[in-house]
Design an enzyme around this catalytic site. Structure first.
Site, short mmCIF file in Angstrom:
data_model
loop_
_atom_site.label_atom_id
_atom_site.label_comp_id
_atom_site.label_asym_id
_atom_site.label_seq_id
_atom_site.Cartn_x
_atom_site.Cartn_y
_atom_site.Cartn_z
N ASP A 1 62.57 44.95 57.61
CA ASP A 1 63.76 44.10 57.55
C ASP A 1 64.91 44.79 58.25
O ASP A 1 65.06 46.01 58.13
CB ASP A 1 64.14 43.82 56.09
CG ASP A 1 64.66 42.40 55.89
OD1 ASP A 1 65.14 41.80 56.87
OD2 ASP A 1 64.60 41.92 54.75
N HIS B 1 70.40 41.38 64.56
CA HIS B 1 70.31 41.38 63.10
C HIS B 1 68.94 41.82 62.60
O HIS B 1 68.80 42.17 61.42
CB HIS B 1 70.63 39.99 62.56
CG HIS B 1 72.06 39.60 62.73
ND1 HIS B 1 72.97 39.62 61.69
CD2 HIS B 1 72.75 39.17 63.82
CE1 HIS B 1 74.16 39.22 62.14
NE2 HIS B 1 74.05 38.95 63.42
#
Length: 462
Positions: free
Chosen positions: A367, A159
């Protein structure tokens, strides 16, 4: 249909309204096959760890889903979670070698807990189960399962972002981690940039053979890799927006700030999120575009995170200092430039907050994806939507090309983009929003789940 077994660091009940993004993503697959969700309970016991078998597993039932969890001892938590996962892997994968604390004891603790998890998961597996492992805490889990004779299809989804090969190679144990990845049948990442970095890393450090596009071979195994950008459940979030708590929030914000233009940031209090740079960019906005003084208010939500890690305490002090100075220098008796809230806001209230705001500032330094960007878009009024200002270093930037992209290190650039967002004509706002919504609806969380599991079932096992 094969049963799905999901493994993640933390387990939550997917039927509860407050369930997070991962819970929403896997709920349907687990429910279809009566699957298992396995991982850490989130509880820490001061009792010394006892046993490595099933006596440490707690199984509960939620509908036809089994939630299998185990507690961690204080030492296991400190070595596996706080030590290696969050003081080594998290900073390195977010390009922050300066914050990594390389300690061989932590590496040993990380290996130990992954071995322990594998030992407890193995008896729960049936021969046809498909195992779906999530995130950086569990990179070596498949290798431990293979060592126990597990022949199930096992996929891994990361992730968080993948840094360039030379940054990954700075981890003292990186060869072992890389070899562990080849125990999976499929490794998925969030973006094409991540995929490029991963393939280069495998080719340069493991001398992996590129069999064909997305298929590598090394250590006697064939591994498929691919980009599967995670999405949100657009319909679920839209329904939250129509709920009582969301509508109450929208009404309150519009009444309280009727004379202001609102900007919003919603993040964990984490050094990867670029929060100080964002605030400095907002300060630059007020300095360069004085018409925004007494008119624009930034609402910054920063939920506490990993407060036992030194770098997070330093960030908290930095944020307090910047917000205090900004409000002191620019604030008026009837206006404070920044409303800084260091706590969680209930998920059911977030759509109302997003809809009340003209601009969302999503400006992480790095991110993996960033779902706040997508949730902000889903909450908007299509006839009068707000504008997304998005870091080019968020995984979401590859998909959300109609957002206003910024370099989060460039505070002047943030100020200019924010001014453009605040003054953007309605026609342009609507056009950009329509294009963005089309994309997040097409590549939603259900697409992500199905794309990954389909690729795992079709992966060449050898």
């Amino acid at each position: 249909m094969s049963r799905i077994v999901v493994v993640s660091n933390r387990v939550s009940d997917p039927h509860k309204p407050a369930a997070g993004g991962l819970a929403v993503a896997v709920k349907e697959s687990l429910r279809k096959t009566g699957g298992i969700w396995f991982g850490w309970s989130g509880r820490i016991t001061d009792e010394p760890a006892r046993g490595s078998g099933q006596e440490r597993v707690r199984v509960e039932t939620s509908g036809n889903i089994r939630l299998a969890t185990m507690d961690l001892s204080r030492r296991e938590y400190e070595m596996y979670y706080a030590g290696y996962s969050n003081n080594v892997l998290w900073p390195v994968f977010h390009y922050r070698l300066d914050l990594a604390q390389f300690d061989k004891r932590h590496a040993a603790g990380y290996r130990h807990v992954n071995q322990l998890l594998a030992q407890q998961l193995r008896p729960l597996l049936e021969p046809d189960d498909i195992v779906w492992v999530h995130d950086y805490h569990l990179i070596p889990l498949a290798a431990e399962l293979r060592a126990m004779g597990c022949e199930n299809r096992i996929g891994f989804f990361l992730h968080i972002p993948v840094p360039p090969p030379l940054i990954l190679a700075a981890i003292p144990e990186h060869e072992w981690l890389m070899r562990s990845l080849f125990s999976y049948d499929l490794v998925g990442v969030q973006s094409q940039a991540d995929l490029t970095h991963l393939e280069r890393y495998m080719a340069t450090e493991a001398k992996a053979e590129i069999v064909r596009d997305g298929v590598l071979r090394a250590f006697g195994r064939t591994l498929q890799i691919g980009a599967f950008p995670i999405g949100i459940d657009v319909n679920e979030f839209a329904s939250l927006a129509k709920g009582t708590e969301s509508m109450d929030m929208l009404e309150t914000m519009r009444e309280e700030y009727s004379r202001r233009q609102l900007l919003v940031g919603v993040d964990r209090l984490d050094y990867s999120k670029g929060l100080p740079q964002r605030l400095l960019g907002f300060r630059e906005l007020l300095e360069r575009y004085p018409e925004n003084r007494s008119r624009a208010t930034l609402i910054q939500i920063a939920a506490p995170s990993r407060e036992d890690v030194d770098a997070y305490g330093e960030l908290r002090q930095q944020m307090d200092s910047i917000c205090g100075a900004l409000n002191s220098d620019y604030g008026e008796l009837d206006w404070m430039p920044v409303r800084y809230i260091r706590r969680n806001v209930a998920r059911k209230r977030l759509p109302g907050l997003y809809r009340a705001c003209r601009v969302a500032l999503v400006t992480p330094l790095r991110d993996g994806m960033n779902l706040v960007a997508k949730e902000f878009l889903a909450a908007q009024d299509p006839a009068d939507p707000g504008v997304l200002v998005l870091s080019r270093f968020a995984g979401a930037a590859e998909q959300l090309t109609e957002a206003l992209h910024v370099n989060p290190y460039d505070t002047e650039g943030i100020a200019h983009a924010t001014q453009s967002a605040l003054t953007m004509p309605l026609e342009e706002r609507v056009k950009r929003h329509e294009a963005l919504m089309t994309r997040i609806r097409r590549y939603d969380v259900h697409w992500w789940r199905n794309a990954f599991l389909d690729a795992l079932e079709q992966a060449v096992v050898a």
